[in-house]
Motif scaffolding. Structure first.
Motif, PDB file in Angstrom:
ATOM      1  N   ALA A 117       0.833  -1.209   0.000  1.00 14.66           N
ATOM      2  CA  ALA A 117       0.000   0.000   0.000  1.00 14.66           C
ATOM      3  C   ALA A 117       0.867   1.258   0.000  1.00 14.66           C
ATOM      4  CB  ALA A 117      -0.929  -0.002   1.208  1.00 14.66           C
ATOM      5  N   ILE A 118       1.947   1.245   0.775  1.00 17.93           N
ATOM      6  CA  ILE A 118       2.853   2.396   0.802  1.00 17.93           C
ATOM      7  C   ILE A 118       3.508   2.593  -0.562  1.00 17.93           C
ATOM      8  CG2 ILE A 118       4.999   3.289   1.801  1.00 17.93           C
ATOM      9  CD1 ILE A 118       4.181   1.909   4.417  1.00 17.93           C
ATOM     10  N   PHE A 119       3.963   1.501  -1.168  1.00 15.64           N
ATOM     11  CA  PHE A 119       4.537   1.590  -2.511  1.00 15.64           C
ATOM     12  C   PHE A 119       3.522   2.154  -3.498  1.00 15.64           C
ATOM     13  CE2 PHE A 119       7.728  -2.123  -1.742  1.00 15.64           C
ATOM     14  CZ  PHE A 119       8.509  -1.255  -0.995  1.00 15.64           C
ATOM     15  N   SER A 120       2.265   1.740  -3.355  1.00 14.94           N
ATOM     16  CA  SER A 120       1.224   2.179  -4.283  1.00 14.94           C
ATOM     17  C   SER A 120       0.901   3.655  -4.103  1.00 14.94           C
ATOM     18  CB  SER A 120      -0.032   1.332  -4.091  1.00 14.94           C
ATOM     19  OG  SER A 120       0.232  -0.031  -4.319  1.00 14.94           O
ATOM     20  N   ILE A 121       0.911   4.127  -2.850  1.00 15.77           N
ATOM     21  CA  ILE A 121       0.671   5.560  -2.604  1.00 15.77           C
ATOM     22  C   ILE A 121       1.770   6.394  -3.262  1.00 15.77           C
ATOM     23  CG2 ILE A 121       0.623   7.333  -0.804  1.00 15.77           C
ATOM     24  CD1 ILE A 121      -0.682   5.230   1.035  1.00 15.77           C
ATOM     25  N   ILE A 122       3.009   5.957  -3.092  1.00 12.65           N
ATOM     26  CA  ILE A 122       4.132   6.672  -3.698  1.00 12.65           C
ATOM     27  C   ILE A 122       4.017   6.651  -5.214  1.00 12.65           C
ATOM     28  CG2 ILE A 122       6.636   6.675  -3.987  1.00 12.65           C
ATOM     29  CD1 ILE A 122       6.823   5.499  -1.150  1.00 12.65           C
ATOM     30  N   GLY A 123       3.697   5.478  -5.769  1.00 12.78           N
ATOM     31  CA  GLY A 123       3.580   5.362  -7.220  1.00 12.78           C
ATOM     32  C   GLY A 123       2.437   6.179  -7.795  1.00 12.78           C
ATOM     33  N   THR A 124       1.334   6.287  -7.048  1.00 10.36           N
ATOM     34  CA  THR A 124       0.178   7.051  -7.532  1.00 10.36           C
ATOM     35  C   THR A 124       0.534   8.520  -7.720  1.00 10.36           C
ATOM     36  OG1 THR A 124      -1.405   5.542  -6.501  1.00 10.36           O
ATOM     37  CG2 THR A 124      -2.163   7.777  -6.962  1.00 10.36           C
ATOM     38  N   LEU A 125       1.199   9.113  -6.748  1.00  9.41           N
ATOM     39  CA  LEU A 125       1.538  10.529  -6.845  1.00  9.41           C
ATOM     40  C   LEU A 125       2.642  10.791  -7.864  1.00  9.41           C
ATOM     41  CD1 LEU A 125       1.370  11.568  -3.075  1.00  9.41           C
ATOM     42  CD2 LEU A 125      -0.237  12.142  -4.898  1.00  9.41           C
ATOM     43  N   GLN A 126       3.371   9.734  -8.276  1.00 10.60           N
ATOM     44  CA  GLN A 126       4.430   9.893  -9.259  1.00 10.60           C
ATOM     45  C   GLN A 126       4.022   9.437 -10.649  1.00 10.60           C
ATOM     46  OE1 GLN A 126       7.810   7.818  -7.641  1.00 10.60           O
ATOM     47  NE2 GLN A 126       8.264   9.427  -6.170  1.00 10.60           N
ATOM     48  N   LEU A 127       2.743   9.226 -10.864  1.00 12.80           N
ATOM     49  CA  LEU A 127       2.254   8.701 -12.145  1.00 12.80           C
ATOM     50  C   LEU A 127       2.618   9.658 -13.288  1.00 12.80           C
ATOM     51  CD1 LEU A 127       0.612   6.183 -12.919  1.00 12.80           C
ATOM     52  CD2 LEU A 127      -1.419   7.634 -12.954  1.00 12.80           C
ATOM     53  N   LEU A 128       3.230   9.114 -14.340  1.00 15.67           N
ATOM     54  CA  LEU A 128       3.661   9.952 -15.460  1.00 15.67           C
ATOM     55  C   LEU A 128       3.497   9.246 -16.806  1.00 15.67           C
ATOM     56  CD1 LEU A 128       5.041  12.527 -16.575  1.00 15.67           C
ATOM     57  CD2 LEU A 128       7.241  11.378 -16.210  1.00 15.67           C
ATOM     58  N   ALA A 137      11.329  22.835  -9.898  1.00 20.02           N
ATOM     59  CA  ALA A 137      11.979  22.294  -8.697  1.00 20.02           C
ATOM     60  C   ALA A 137      11.105  22.508  -7.473  1.00 20.02           C
ATOM     61  CB  ALA A 137      13.342  22.952  -8.501  1.00 20.02           C
ATOM     62  N   ALA A 138      10.455  23.669  -7.379  1.00 17.44           N
ATOM     63  CA  ALA A 138       9.559  23.927  -6.246  1.00 17.44           C
ATOM     64  C   ALA A 138       8.366  22.977  -6.272  1.00 17.44           C
ATOM     65  CB  ALA A 138       9.082  25.382  -6.285  1.00 17.44           C
ATOM     66  N   PHE A 139       7.804  22.741  -7.480  1.00 12.14           N
ATOM     67  CA  PHE A 139       6.731  21.748  -7.609  1.00 12.14           C
ATOM     68  C   PHE A 139       7.213  20.380  -7.119  1.00 12.14           C
ATOM     69  CE2 PHE A 139       4.699  24.370 -11.142  1.00 12.14           C
ATOM     70  CZ  PHE A 139       3.598  24.703 -10.385  1.00 12.14           C
ATOM     71  N   SER A 140       8.441  20.008  -7.512  1.00 12.24           N
ATOM     72  CA  SER A 140       8.987  18.697  -7.147  1.00 12.24           C
ATOM     73  C   SER A 140       9.155  18.558  -5.638  1.00 12.24           C
ATOM     74  CB  SER A 140      10.332  18.476  -7.842  1.00 12.24           C
ATOM     75  OG  SER A 140      10.207  18.534  -9.243  1.00 12.24           O
ATOM     76  N   VAL A 141       9.627  19.618  -4.989  1.00 15.21           N
ATOM     77  CA  VAL A 141       9.833  19.571  -3.540  1.00 15.21           C
ATOM     78  C   VAL A 141       8.497  19.421  -2.819  1.00 15.21           C
ATOM     79  CG1 VAL A 141      10.601  20.893  -1.532  1.00 15.21           C
ATOM     80  CG2 VAL A 141      12.000  20.851  -3.609  1.00 15.21           C
ATOM     81  N   VAL A 142       7.497  20.178  -3.241  1.00 14.65           N
ATOM     82  CA  VAL A 142       6.171  20.072  -2.616  1.00 14.65           C
ATOM     83  C   VAL A 142       5.583  18.682  -2.847  1.00 14.65           C
ATOM     84  CG1 VAL A 142       3.802  20.947  -2.669  1.00 14.65           C
ATOM     85  CG2 VAL A 142       5.723  22.542  -2.751  1.00 14.65           C
ATOM     86  N   LEU A 143       5.767  18.143  -4.055  1.00 11.20           N
ATOM     87  CA  LEU A 143       5.278  16.801  -4.353  1.00 11.20           C
ATOM     88  C   LEU A 143       5.988  15.760  -3.498  1.00 11.20           C
ATOM     89  CD1 LEU A 143       3.610  14.827  -6.041  1.00 11.20           C
ATOM     90  CD2 LEU A 143       5.397  14.941  -7.807  1.00 11.20           C
ATOM     91  N   ALA A 144       7.307  15.901  -3.328  1.00 13.08           N
ATOM     92  CA  ALA A 144       8.072  14.954  -2.512  1.00 13.08           C
ATOM     93  C   ALA A 144       7.629  15.001  -1.054  1.00 13.08           C
ATOM     94  CB  ALA A 144       9.567  15.253  -2.632  1.00 13.08           C
ATOM     95  N   VAL A 145       7.418  16.205  -0.528  1.00 13.74           N
ATOM     96  CA  VAL A 145       6.982  16.342   0.863  1.00 13.74           C
ATOM     97  C   VAL A 145       5.585  15.758   1.044  1.00 13.74           C
ATOM     98  CG1 VAL A 145       6.372  18.010   2.659  1.00 13.74           C
ATOM     99  CG2 VAL A 145       8.450  18.337   1.328  1.00 13.74           C
ATOM    100  N   THR A 146       4.696  16.006   0.101  1.00 10.80           N
ATOM    101  CA  THR A 146       3.336  15.456   0.181  1.00 10.80           C
ATOM    102  C   THR A 146       3.357  13.935   0.140  1.00 10.80           C
ATOM    103  OG1 THR A 146       2.492  17.427  -0.961  1.00 10.80           O
ATOM    104  CG2 THR A 146       1.052  15.501  -0.864  1.00 10.80           C
ATOM    105  N   THR A 147       4.188  13.379  -0.739  1.00 15.49           N
ATOM    106  CA  THR A 147       4.311  11.924  -0.840  1.00 15.49           C
ATOM    107  C   THR A 147       4.838  11.336   0.466  1.00 15.49           C
ATOM    108  OG1 THR A 147       4.773  12.135  -3.209  1.00 15.49           O
ATOM    109  CG2 THR A 147       5.340  10.042  -2.157  1.00 15.49           C
TER     110      THR A 147
END
Length: 308
Positions: free
Chosen positions: A233-244, A280-290
């Motif tokens: 589930a943790i892997f899936s949460i991380i993968g969901t927010l990184q979907l590309l 880069a700012a988008f990436s940092v916010v996305l990383a923190v949210t993940t």
């Protein structure tokens, strides 16, 4: 008669103050070193560099003046929190995760239980059949499914002309179908490996008590593989927010998939302008949210198990 008093010999520190010693510290450090170096080079360093880039802004002297990077503090983050497209993509992926992740993990658990059941024949075939979709690259899978969903390319025109799988209402769930098809087998193998580690004595004792296969699965197998389910589930949460990859491919099939459909697509589109500092700012916010969502889910499950 004289009595000589002698101080007791020191046998070491008091038991309550005795410090535990870890043997072979040098060997542990040596074995950890390759991982530590690679982790620092390819994980910590890029995050630190992205954070530093997010603190810079481009300044010009006049309209056509030379551009230069200067320290701008949190100016880029102000733009991030004012960007509605980015937060809409975050909300879209959260909805995606709330629906798709439980379905995917439920199927993975079901397939793992079927493979572990003594009643199922041909386990090697089904294990390979469930895992084969994961061996297909995500881009290829998205192209394949996008063609099947497209009214002009699909061999199932009777269905695709009546149901718009690539329209604004269903395209998100069409992408969810691709992700589920690809990753069910991967998660199934993790859960199945955990099932194989359960001692068979537990099953034998349960059978002696009159428990059937359904009761054994519900009362023994599922509780004991819960850590594996939490990990997937943790892997899936991380993968969901990184979907590309999947939504990026679906852009060629559907006009409903914009360049800001997912957070990672927003980062990619922003960097292509180019505005790497805002990206880069988008990436940092996305990383923190993940991190917050995955770590928060893990702590919630740990607390739930402790209270059970």
């Amino acid at each position: 008669m004289t009595t000589t008093l002698t101080a007791p010999a020191k046998t070491g520190a008091a038991p309550g103050r005795r410090r535990s010693r870890i043997p072979h510290k040098g060997a542990i450090a040596f074995l950890f070193l390759p991982f530590g170096v690679l982790f620092a080079l390819f994980y910590v360093a890029p995050i630190a560099y992205a954070f530093w880039q997010s603190l810079l802004v481009v300044r010009r002297e006049g309209t056509f003046g030379k551009a230069e990077l200067v320290f701008g503090g949190f100016a880029q983050y102000v733009q991030v929190f004012q960007d509605s497209a980015f937060w809409n993509s975050m909300g879209r992926m959260l909805l995606f995760g709330v629906v798709q992740v439980p379905i995917m993990l439920g199927l993975a658990l079901l397939f793992a239980l079927l493979l572990d059941s003594p009643l199922v024949k041909g386990k090697r075939f089904f294990r390979l059949a469930f895992f084969v979709p994961y061996a297909v690259p995500g881009v290829i899978a998205a192209i394949m499914w996008g063609s099947l969903f497209s009214p002009n390319l699909s061999p199932f025109t009777a269905i695709t002309k009546n149901i718009d799988f690539l329209g604004a209402d269903l395209v998100l769930w069409s992408i969810a179908n691709v992700v589920t098809w690809v990753y069910v087998g991967y998660n199934m193998l993790i859960i199945y490996s955990s099932l194989l580690s359960i001692p068979t004595e537990l099953y034998e004792a349960a059978r002696l008590d009159g428990a059937g296969q359904w009761r054994i699965a519900w009362s023994i197998k599922i509780p004991l593989v819960r850590p594996a389910i939490v990990m997937t589930a943790i892997f899936s949460i991380i993968g969901t927010l990184q979907l590309l990859a999947e939504p990026q491919v679906f852009r060629s099939f559907s006009s409903a998939v914009a360049s800001t459909f997912t957070p990672n697509m927003t980062v990619f589109a922003t960097a292509s302008i180019p505005n790497t500092n805002l990206a880069a700012a988008f990436s940092v916010v996305l990383a923190v949210t993940t991190f917050v969502l995955s770590f928060g889910f893990m702590k919630y499950m740990q607390r739930k198990e402790q209270n059970a």
